[in-house]
Write an enzyme that holds these catalytic residues in place. Structure first.
Site, PDB file in Angstrom:
ATOM      1  N   GLN A 107       0.846  -1.195   0.000  1.00 55.32           N
ATOM      2  CA  GLN A 107       0.000   0.000   0.000  1.00 55.32           C
ATOM      3  C   GLN A 107       0.882   1.246   0.000  1.00 55.32           C
ATOM      4  O   GLN A 107       0.380   2.359  -0.060  1.00 55.32           O
ATOM      5  CB  GLN A 107      -0.880   0.015   1.257  1.00 55.32           C
ATOM      6  CG  GLN A 107      -1.837  -1.166   1.345  1.00 55.32           C
ATOM      7  CD  GLN A 107      -2.432  -1.272   2.746  1.00 55.32           C
ATOM      8  OE1 GLN A 107      -3.416  -0.612   3.068  1.00 55.32           O
ATOM      9  NE2 GLN A 107      -1.852  -2.114   3.581  1.00 55.32           N
ATOM     10  N   ASN A 108       2.192   1.054   0.100  1.00 55.07           N
ATOM     11  CA  ASN A 108       3.088   2.203   0.266  1.00 55.07           C
ATOM     12  C   ASN A 108       3.392   2.875  -1.068  1.00 55.07           C
ATOM     13  O   ASN A 108       3.498   2.216  -2.107  1.00 55.07           O
ATOM     14  CB  ASN A 108       4.395   1.760   0.932  1.00 55.07           C
ATOM     15  CG  ASN A 108       4.144   1.211   2.324  1.00 55.07           C
ATOM     16  OD1 ASN A 108       3.068   1.425   2.884  1.00 55.07           O
ATOM     17  ND2 ASN A 108       5.104   0.492   2.868  1.00 55.07           N
ATOM     18  N   HIS A 125      -1.559   1.713  -3.995  1.00 57.38           N
ATOM     19  CA  HIS A 125      -1.883   3.130  -3.795  1.00 57.38           C
ATOM     20  C   HIS A 125      -0.942   4.044  -4.584  1.00 57.38           C
ATOM     21  O   HIS A 125      -0.743   5.203  -4.214  1.00 57.38           O
ATOM     22  CB  HIS A 125      -1.867   3.472  -2.295  1.00 57.38           C
ATOM     23  CG  HIS A 125      -2.971   2.793  -1.524  1.00 57.38           C
ATOM     24  ND1 HIS A 125      -2.970   2.634  -0.166  1.00 57.38           N
ATOM     25  CD2 HIS A 125      -4.132   2.232  -1.970  1.00 57.38           C
ATOM     26  CE1 HIS A 125      -4.085   2.001   0.209  1.00 57.38           C
ATOM     27  NE2 HIS A 125      -4.796   1.740  -0.877  1.00 57.38           N
ATOM     28  N   GLY A 199       2.822  -4.561   9.006  1.00 57.69           N
ATOM     29  CA  GLY A 199       2.811  -3.122   9.249  1.00 57.69           C
ATOM     30  C   GLY A 199       1.648  -2.382   8.626  1.00 57.69           C
ATOM     31  O   GLY A 199       1.829  -1.295   8.095  1.00 57.69           O
ATOM     32  N   PRO A 226       3.789  -4.240  15.802  1.00 54.83           N
ATOM     33  CA  PRO A 226       4.055  -4.050  17.237  1.00 54.83           C
ATOM     34  C   PRO A 226       2.783  -4.116  18.075  1.00 54.83           C
ATOM     35  O   PRO A 226       2.843  -4.354  19.279  1.00 54.83           O
ATOM     36  CB  PRO A 226       4.667  -2.643  17.313  1.00 54.83           C
ATOM     37  CG  PRO A 226       5.050  -2.284  15.933  1.00 54.83           C
ATOM     38  CD  PRO A 226       4.186  -3.074  15.003  1.00 54.83           C
TER      39      PRO A 226
HETATM   40  C1  BJW Z   1       4.637  -1.229  12.391  1.00 57.70           C
HETATM   41  C2  BJW Z   1       5.845  -0.676  12.770  1.00 57.70           C
HETATM   42  C3  BJW Z   1       6.984  -1.464  12.610  1.00 57.70           C
HETATM   43  C4  BJW Z   1       4.304   0.781  13.137  1.00 57.70           C
HETATM   44  N1  BJW Z   1       6.872  -2.691  12.112  1.00 57.70           N
HETATM   45  N2  BJW Z   1       4.557  -2.447  11.903  1.00 57.70           N
HETATM   46  C5  BJW Z   1     -16.348   3.681   5.197  1.00 57.70           C
HETATM   47  C6  BJW Z   1     -16.215   2.301   5.328  1.00 57.70           C
HETATM   48  C7  BJW Z   1     -15.410   1.583   4.447  1.00 57.70           C
HETATM   49  C8  BJW Z   1     -14.710   2.217   3.437  1.00 57.70           C
HETATM   50  C9  BJW Z   1     -14.833   3.574   3.318  1.00 57.70           C
HETATM   51  C10 BJW Z   1     -15.653   4.292   4.182  1.00 57.70           C
HETATM   52  N3  BJW Z   1     -15.571   5.605   3.812  1.00 57.70           N
HETATM   53  C11 BJW Z   1     -14.739   5.716   2.753  1.00 57.70           C
HETATM   54  C12 BJW Z   1     -14.296   4.483   2.429  1.00 57.70           C
HETATM   55  C13 BJW Z   1     -13.357   4.138   1.353  1.00 57.70           C
HETATM   56  C14 BJW Z   1     -11.926   4.512   1.692  1.00 57.70           C
HETATM   57  C15 BJW Z   1     -11.550   3.882   3.021  1.00 57.70           C
HETATM   58  O1  BJW Z   1     -11.208   2.728   3.106  1.00 57.70           O
HETATM   59  N4  BJW Z   1     -11.608   4.667   4.088  1.00 57.70           N
HETATM   60  C16 BJW Z   1     -11.370   4.151   5.437  1.00 57.70           C
HETATM   61  C17 BJW Z   1     -10.218   4.921   6.069  1.00 57.70           C
HETATM   62  C18 BJW Z   1     -12.646   4.277   6.208  1.00 57.70           C
HETATM   63  N5  BJW Z   1     -11.100   3.975   0.623  1.00 57.70           N
HETATM   64  C19 BJW Z   1     -10.899   4.680  -0.488  1.00 57.70           C
HETATM   65  O2  BJW Z   1     -11.328   5.794  -0.648  1.00 57.70           O
HETATM   66  C20 BJW Z   1     -10.106   3.968  -1.573  1.00 57.70           C
HETATM   67  N6  BJW Z   1     -10.807   4.055  -2.806  1.00 57.70           N
HETATM   68  C21 BJW Z   1     -12.027   3.575  -2.971  1.00 57.70           C
HETATM   69  O3  BJW Z   1     -12.637   2.989  -2.096  1.00 57.70           O
HETATM   70  O4  BJW Z   1     -12.516   3.799  -4.217  1.00 57.70           O
HETATM   71  C22 BJW Z   1     -13.836   3.424  -4.530  1.00 57.70           C
HETATM   72  C23 BJW Z   1     -14.012   3.757  -6.007  1.00 57.70           C
HETATM   73  C24 BJW Z   1     -14.247   2.747  -6.887  1.00 57.70           C
HETATM   74  C25 BJW Z   1     -14.408   3.067  -8.247  1.00 57.70           C
HETATM   75  C26 BJW Z   1     -14.314   4.375  -8.672  1.00 57.70           C
HETATM   76  C27 BJW Z   1     -14.037   5.373  -7.774  1.00 57.70           C
HETATM   77  C28 BJW Z   1     -13.886   5.076  -6.424  1.00 57.70           C
HETATM   78  C29 BJW Z   1      -8.763   4.653  -1.782  1.00 57.70           C
HETATM   79  C30 BJW Z   1      -7.887   4.552  -0.579  1.00 57.70           C
HETATM   80  C31 BJW Z   1      -6.619   5.352  -0.801  1.00 57.70           C
HETATM   81  C32 BJW Z   1      -5.753   5.416   0.459  1.00 57.70           C
HETATM   82  N7  BJW Z   1      -4.762   6.407   0.275  1.00 57.70           N
HETATM   83  C33 BJW Z   1      -3.778   6.595   1.321  1.00 57.70           C
HETATM   84  C34 BJW Z   1      -2.939   7.831   0.972  1.00 57.70           C
HETATM   85  C35 BJW Z   1      -2.012   7.489  -0.205  1.00 57.70           C
HETATM   86  C36 BJW Z   1      -1.189   8.634  -0.614  1.00 57.70           C
HETATM   87  C37 BJW Z   1      -0.226   9.084   0.445  1.00 57.70           C
HETATM   88  O5  BJW Z   1       0.723   8.367   0.791  1.00 57.70           O
HETATM   89  O6  BJW Z   1      -0.432  10.201   0.913  1.00 57.70           O
HETATM   90  O7  BJW Z   1      -2.971   5.427   1.427  1.00 57.70           O
HETATM   91  S1  BJW Z   1      -4.479   6.757   2.949  1.00 57.70           S
HETATM   92  C38 BJW Z   1      -3.192   5.897   3.768  1.00 57.70           C
HETATM   93  O8  BJW Z   1      -3.734   4.698   4.377  1.00 57.70           O
HETATM   94  C39 BJW Z   1      -2.230   5.429   2.659  1.00 57.70           C
HETATM   95  C40 BJW Z   1      -1.932   4.018   3.098  1.00 57.70           C
HETATM   96  O9  BJW Z   1      -1.451   3.246   2.012  1.00 57.70           O
HETATM   97  C41 BJW Z   1      -3.244   3.554   3.668  1.00 57.70           C
HETATM   98  C42 BJW Z   1      -3.125   2.372   4.587  1.00 57.70           C
HETATM   99  O10 BJW Z   1      -2.426   2.705   5.737  1.00 57.70           O
HETATM  100  P1  BJW Z   1      -1.417   1.670   6.399  1.00 57.70           P
HETATM  101  O11 BJW Z   1      -0.331   1.352   5.472  1.00 57.70           O
HETATM  102  O12 BJW Z   1      -2.179   0.533   6.974  1.00 57.70           O
HETATM  103  O13 BJW Z   1      -0.767   2.592   7.549  1.00 57.70           O
HETATM  104  P2  BJW Z   1      -1.326   2.890   9.016  1.00 57.70           P
HETATM  105  O14 BJW Z   1      -0.602   4.086   9.497  1.00 57.70           O
HETATM  106  O15 BJW Z   1      -2.797   2.895   9.074  1.00 57.70           O
HETATM  107  O16 BJW Z   1      -0.840   1.617   9.859  1.00 57.70           O
HETATM  108  C43 BJW Z   1       0.530   1.389  10.115  1.00 57.70           C
HETATM  109  C44 BJW Z   1       0.654   0.122  10.942  1.00 57.70           C
HETATM  110  O17 BJW Z   1       2.038  -0.143  11.098  1.00 57.70           O
HETATM  111  C45 BJW Z   1       0.048   0.245  12.347  1.00 57.70           C
HETATM  112  O18 BJW Z   1      -0.775  -0.898  12.573  1.00 57.70           O
HETATM  113  C46 BJW Z   1       1.273   0.216  13.267  1.00 57.70           C
HETATM  114  O19 BJW Z   1       1.016  -0.442  14.509  1.00 57.70           O
HETATM  115  C47 BJW Z   1       2.260  -0.566  12.434  1.00 57.70           C
HETATM  116  N8  BJW Z   1       3.688  -0.316  12.716  1.00 57.70           N
HETATM  117  N9  BJW Z   1       5.639   0.573  13.315  1.00 57.70           N
HETATM  118  C48 BJW Z   1       5.657  -3.165  11.807  1.00 57.70           C
HETATM  119  N10 BJW Z   1       8.250  -1.010  13.000  1.00 57.70           N
END
Ligand code: BJW
Ligand code: ZN
Length: 253
Positions: A107-108, A125, A199, A226
């Site tokens: 996802q990064n 992403h 992660g 973690p």
């Molecule tokens: C460690 C560690 C160590 C720390 N070792 N681990 C309501 C319900 C359901 C869905 C939705 C809703 N409302 C809206 C939605 C949809 C929405 C969504 O899911 N929202 C939720 C937040 C509610 N999704 C979307 O909008 C997606 N698109 C979509 O649905 O389109 C529909 C569509 C279809 C057809 C046509 C048109 C539309 C798109 C999602 C895009 C996400 N974008 C981002 C930003 C990217 C750009 C940027 O970098 O700025 O992507 S958001 C952000 O979150 C980024 C990440 O890839 C993504 C996931 O986050 P990730 O990687 O899980 O990070 P964290 O911080 O959440 O977690 C880190 C973890 O690491 C933690 O657990 C720590 O404990 C751990 N950790 N140190 C191992 N050393």
């Protein structure tokens, strides 16, 4: 004698890895945390603790204030250029050398998997290094940018084809994920024997479905984080710790 690392990897996971024909490694921001890259949702250090996603990570936000959004992504891009792959990225490359097939799904938006040596990474992403025109999608080649701080606004470059604004090549909230990568990721999850979910908080859809798809298809799923992750199935495990400490332990014979 003091043991440096007390975590025991469950034998059933090591057995499953030894027998696996296809392993999937599904990563989120936490895999890059030990490279000094901020996650999104960690309570004190995550980007969303300091910045509002609705002002920075939606198409509407970009249209409302393109310089704010472009400047923020330029600041992050420059931090990523200085970051280096960590032991977690390197362990994934070594694991790929030991199993018949390994697919990295991330996802990064960084390139740390590639810089560690992983090939054919599925970026769900997008990539912060592949900007394109907001209007006509024409790719844009990034040149040197001024040193940025996080509060620096910077007007986006202009597309030479249509005079539209250049946008970061990432997937914002409300936008569709790249279809080819998403379909390949779902297919890999449905056909693997072991999936390592590393992660990720697992809250962002549709990527968050990937571990569940693997479980439903009979694969082992291990969460590496973690924070203890909830496990609802007999083949689901939570390995609690940093990715850079746990992933190298999976390389043991
Ligand atoms: C460690 C560690 C160590 C720390 N070792 N681990 C309501 C319900 C359901 C869905 C939705 C809703 N409302 C809206 C939605 C949809 C929405 C969504 O899911 N929202 C939720 C937040 C509610 N999704 C979307 O909008 C997606 N698109 C979509 O649905 O389109 C529909 C569509 C279809 C057809 C046509 C048109 C539309 C798109 C999602 C895009 C996400 N974008 C981002 C930003 C990217 C750009 C940027 O970098 O700025 O992507 S958001 C952000 O979150 C980024 C990440 O890839 C993504 C996931 O986050 P990730 O990687 O899980 O990070 P964290 O911080 O959440 O977690 C880190 C973890 O690491 C933690 O657990 C720590 O404990 C751990 N950790 N140190 C191992 N050393
Ligand atoms: Zn254009």
């Amino acid at each position: 004698m003091m043991r440096k690392n007390c975590l025991q990897v469950p034998a059933e996971l090591l057995n499953a890895l030894h027998k696996a024909k296809h392993v999937v490694v599904f990563t989120g921001a936490g895999v890059s945390a030990e490279s000094g890259v901020s996650t999104f949702r960690d309570a004190l250090t995550g980007l969303w603790a300091r910045f509002d996603p609705l002002q920075l990570a939606t198409p509407e936000a970009f249209l409302a204030d393109p310089a704010l959004v472009w400047g923020w992504y330029e600041w992050r891009r420059q931090l990523l250029l200085k970051a280096q792959p960590n032991p977690a990225h390197h362990a994934i490359v070594k694991l790929a050398q030991r199993v018949p097939k390994l697919t990295v799904i991330t996802q990064n938006v960084d390139d740390l998997h590639e810089r560690a040596g992983s090939a054919d990474v599925l970026h769900l992403h997008g990539s912060i290094f592949n900007p394109r025109c907001f209007t006509c999608t024409q790719p844009y080649v990034l040149t040197h940018a001024p040193e940025m701080s996080h509060e620096h606004a910077l007007a986006p470059p202009i597309c030479s084809h249509c005079q539209g604004m250049i946008r970061p090549g990432v997937v914002w909230f409300g936008e569709a994920l790249p279809q080819v990568a998403l379909e390949a990721a779902f297919t890999a999850a449905e056909n693997c024997d072991v999936l390592l979910s590393v992660g990720t908080s697992g809250v962002v859809q549709p990527a968050a479905q990937i571990p569940a798809l693997a479980l439903r298809s009979g694969a082992w799923v291990a969460h590496i984080n973690p924070e203890a992750m909830p496990c609802r199935q007999s083949r689901e495990l939570s390995l609690v710790g940093a990715a850079g400490q746990i992933l190298p332990l999976l390389l043991q014979d």
